[in-house]
Design a protein around this motif. Structure first.
Motif, mmCIF file in Angstrom:
data_model
loop_
_atom_site.group_PDB
_atom_site.id
_atom_site.type_symbol
_atom_site.label_atom_id
_atom_site.label_comp_id
_atom_site.label_asym_id
_atom_site.label_seq_id
_atom_site.Cartn_x
_atom_site.Cartn_y
_atom_site.Cartn_z
ATOM 1 N N LYS A 41 2.970 -6.159 -8.205
ATOM 2 C CA LYS A 41 2.726 -4.822 -7.842
ATOM 3 C C LYS A 41 1.618 -4.788 -7.079
ATOM 4 O O LYS A 41 0.572 -5.172 -7.199
ATOM 5 N N THR A 77 -1.321 -3.228 -4.846
ATOM 6 C CA THR A 77 -1.946 -2.078 -5.343
ATOM 7 C C THR A 77 -2.877 -1.721 -3.927
ATOM 8 O O THR A 77 -3.541 -0.591 -4.063
ATOM 9 N N ARG A 78 -3.166 -2.246 -2.984
ATOM 10 C CA ARG A 78 -4.103 -2.173 -1.907
ATOM 11 C C ARG A 78 -3.420 -2.949 -0.706
ATOM 12 O O ARG A 78 -3.347 -4.152 -0.882
ATOM 13 N N TRP A 87 -2.557 -7.513 -5.144
ATOM 14 C CA TRP A 87 -1.661 -7.297 -6.028
ATOM 15 C C TRP A 87 -1.984 -7.557 -7.780
ATOM 16 O O TRP A 87 -2.941 -8.337 -8.050
ATOM 17 N N THR A 99 2.940 -8.063 -12.862
ATOM 18 C CA THR A 99 3.216 -6.959 -14.024
ATOM 19 C C THR A 99 3.583 -8.006 -15.250
ATOM 20 O O THR A 99 3.692 -7.261 -16.231
ATOM 21 N N SER A 133 -4.293 -10.803 -11.479
ATOM 22 C CA SER A 133 -4.608 -10.273 -10.064
ATOM 23 C C SER A 133 -4.593 -11.292 -8.975
ATOM 24 O O SER A 133 -5.000 -12.520 -9.337
ATOM 25 N N ILE A 179 -0.062 4.611 -2.238
ATOM 26 C CA ILE A 179 -0.684 3.356 -2.162
ATOM 27 C C ILE A 179 -2.015 3.264 -1.341
ATOM 28 O O ILE A 179 -1.921 3.825 -0.080
ATOM 29 N N GLY A 192 2.755 1.727 -9.243
ATOM 30 C CA GLY A 192 1.565 2.088 -8.375
ATOM 31 C C GLY A 192 1.540 3.386 -7.986
ATOM 32 O O GLY A 192 1.021 3.921 -6.972
#
Lengths: 530, 147
Positions: A304, A306-307, A319, A322, A327, A347, B65
């Motif tokens: 996933k 995230t930024r 990321w 999941t 991380s 995002i 997300g």
């Protein structure tokens, strides 16, 4: 043989035009012959000469992302792909027995289809002119089979037509044509159109209406045996004693109009809906799997993002895994981002304000597909329907019959709903079990004796509740295209977006692929110029 | 009021490109025209349309997300013009509903959402919908309205 000669001589002619008049002349000539205009695809991009050690991070392992990974690797880039789901393919997706469908809101379906059966909840039919997709399916060894798009023997149902009794498409379409031909012939003969057509054209038109509409000597659509040769007979032609057929009775103009069969006739005229159409053998996700065979080792699943950040040296994606909760961050020189706008707009991403505005200006449509597994192929055995669609004005929109394994015994999955707009929302808002029951109720109008009796198990995909996309396809308007399209597709520093949302072929796999090819060509140019 | 009438009304009053909107959504489709009815009653409009995404309990949800916003206990709904604007213009992944709901249905469902899932009992009226739809641009707080 003439048929063998003609393509060759056309090629020779085009080659000659190309030499004499250059590429533009050749393009114009090809367009006249009906070649070039059908696609923007001119073959795989042939990118070469990436700078040694250059890297690209691709976000999303749908078709756009995997095509980018494949072609950029060929060009010499080192590529990594991050994918949120536990499978590649994105909306290129098939649901099979043993699969689990988990929705936003927590509903879980454990799919119980028999082995070999499937539902294609997203793309399910491929037009013959989607050359990009057809090129790569062939290149990646994905076997295609015919998709039975137009079947004259299917049914058309409207609640307020024929007392709610479904009619054969064949009968309605022939009757519609016949009545229209009779009326146009009447107008022509009465001189009502003399100011619109020349005398020569009027004669041709009258002749055309007589033949096309199968009218009698008095230019009337009466339903004689010649009409039955199109719409079917009351008693079909037989052999030997008493073999003579008897004609079927045509429907009145009013009844035919109440069916609105023109909406189906018009549907089949749509360029993307015209025969020949294809589907992959074994389920639509065979295409995603074909792509994955090429790029699988570059793909990190269950990841996933995230930024997303960039500076003048490169790009970074943060990321979370999941499954493990781990991380991490991935870095590269360049990025192709195929995350759908519904997700990407939420995002933290370092791009221009105009691109952010474009991402927030892209609402997604909704759609619900339901696959009902029946114990036997009663539509084939009892109705002589082999593939194709029966249409209804109820929320399910249609019932569509499987295009493969004809005449087989054992369970088969039919598409019991393709619901969009208000009907799509109504289905998506139900529990999975309510969806099945409602689809069974509605579909029973076509096959009242069999539909519930033969039902075995069902599964539904409500796109607005799929956590990885929260919708079906990007919805552009003329205004939003004007305001935002160029900003959405423009390369932004080291990041370029791709996917069906970044194309004028929205909601089709072809659009995702064309977008991806365009994006990586621009990325490659920028990388070489940097 | 038929959908066409509403479309024409909005095309006339709000200048929305409804024909284009419908065409842009056409994409792959079953073929033919459905006659699906949406209720005029607020709670039923919510169940038939809104809960497809916002869920039966109006708590929304997500996972990748990104999330579908909760409508329950949402202080942004205190100001009624805000949800009216969302129905008229869409926002983010949410489409506009001018080609699916009449002003009466919009008013009914917003009254229900603000009253039932929140503590904002004052009703949203058709006059409110019309007022916001005819307000001169730029309208407040709307990420989808451009630039």
């Amino acid at each position: 043989m003439l048929s063998d000669m003609s393509p060759r001589s056309r090629r020779q002619l085009l080659s000659m035009i190309g030499k004499a008049g250059g590429g533009l002349a050749m393009y114009q000539a090809m367009t006249v012959f009906g070649h070039a205009a059908e696609t923007r695809f001119t073959g795989p991009p042939q990118l070469t000469g990436a700078r040694k050690g250059s890297t690209v991070l691709v976000l999303g392992a749908g078709l756009a992302g995997m095509l980018a990974a494949h072609e950029l690797t060929k060009a010499g880039y080192k590529v990594q792909v991050l994918e949120f789901q536990d499978r590649p393919g994105g909306r290129n997706y098939s649901v099979r027995g043993g699969d689990k469908i988990v929705e936003v809101g927590g509903a879980v379906q454990n799919v119980g289809y028999a082995p070999g059966n499937y539902l294609n909840p997203g793309p399910w039919r491929i037009p013959h002119h989607h050359r990009t997709l057809l090129h790569y399916t062939k290149a990646f060894g994905v076997e295609l089979e015919p998709f039975i798009q137009l079947n004259h023997n299917t049914l058309v149902h409207r609640k307020d037509a024929f007392g709610g009794k479904p009619q054969r498409y064949r009968e309605l379409s022939v009757d519609f044509k016949g009545h229209v031909a009779e009326l146009l012939g009447k107008s022509l003969n009465a001189g009502a159109l003399d100011s619109s057509v020349t005398r020569e054209d009027k004669e041709k038109l009258i002749d055309a209406m007589r033949q096309w509409g199968v009218l009698d000597g008095d230019m009337k659509f009466t339903g004689d045996l010649r009409v039955s040769a199109q719409r079917g007979y009351d008693k079909a032609p037989g052999g030997g004693v008493g073999g003579a057929p008897t004609p079927s009775k045509i429907n009145s103009l009013s009844d035919v109009l109440s069916s609105q069969v023109w909406s189906q006739i018009g549907f089949f005229f749509s360029y993307v809906m015209q025969t020949t159409m294809f589907q992959p053998k074994g389920g639509m996700d065979m295409i995603g799997k074909g792509f994955y065979r090429q790029v699988g080792k570059m793909v990190r699943l269950n990841t996933k993002v995230t930024r997303i950040a960039q500076d003048d040296k490169g790009v970074t994606a943060n990321w979370t895994d999941t499954v493990t909760g781990q991380s991490g961050e991935s870095k590269a020189d360049w990025m192709v981002c195929t995350i759908p706008a519904t997700i990407l707009s939420q995002i933290d991403i370092q791009v221009s304000d105009t691109k952010k505005a474009a991402l927030k200006a892209l609402p997604y449509s909704n759609s619900v597909k339901i696959g009902l597994e029946m114990k036997r192929r009663f539509w084939e055995e009892d109705y002589s329907i082999y593939g194709g669609h029966s249409f209804t004005d109820q929320a399910i929109g249609l019932v569509s019959y499987p295009n493969n394994n004809f005449f087989q015994d054992g369970p088969a999955v039919l598409l019991g709903a393709f619901a969009g707009r208000a009907g799509g929302y109504q289905f998506a808002g139900m529990t999975p079990e309510q969806r099945i029951q409602t689809a069974l109720d509605m579909g029973s109008v076509f096959h009242p004796a069999e539909y519930r009796k033969e039902f075995r198990t069902g599964a539904s995909v409500a796109w607005s509740r799929m956590p990885w996309i929260l919708g079906c396809c990007a919805s552009w308007t003329e205004q939003s295209r004007e305001d935002h399209y160029d900003n959405l597709v423009a390369m932004d520093g080291r990041i370029v977006l791709a996917g069906e949302h970044a194309s004028y072929y929205g909601c089709w796999m072809e659009g995702a692929l064309l977008s991806s090819l365009d994006a990586i060509k621009r990325l490659h140019q920028r990388a070489l110029a940097a | 009021m038929s959908v066409r009438t509403v479309s024409q009304m909005f095309a006339a009053t709000a200048g929305l490109a409804l024909v284009a909107a419908v065409a842009a959504r056409a994409q792959d489709a079953p073929g033919g025209v459905t006659t699906v009815q949406v209720s005029d009653e607020g709670r039923e409009v919510y169940e038939q349309i809104c809960q497809a995404c916002h869920m039966a309990d109006a708590r929304g949800g997500g996972g990748a997300g990104a999330a579908i916003p909760a409508l329950a206990d949402n202080p942004k709904l205190a100001e009624k013009d805000y949800p009216i604007m969302l129905l008229l213009k869409g926002r983010g992944g949410m489409p506009w509903f001018t080609d699916m709901l009449t002003p009466e249905q919009m008013a009914a469902v917003l009254t229900y959402v603000r009253g039932h899932f929140n503590a904002y009992p004052d009703p949203v009226t058709v006059a409110d919908i019309t007022r916001v739809s005819t307000a001169p641009p730029p309208v407040r707080e709307c990420d989808t309205c451009g630039k």
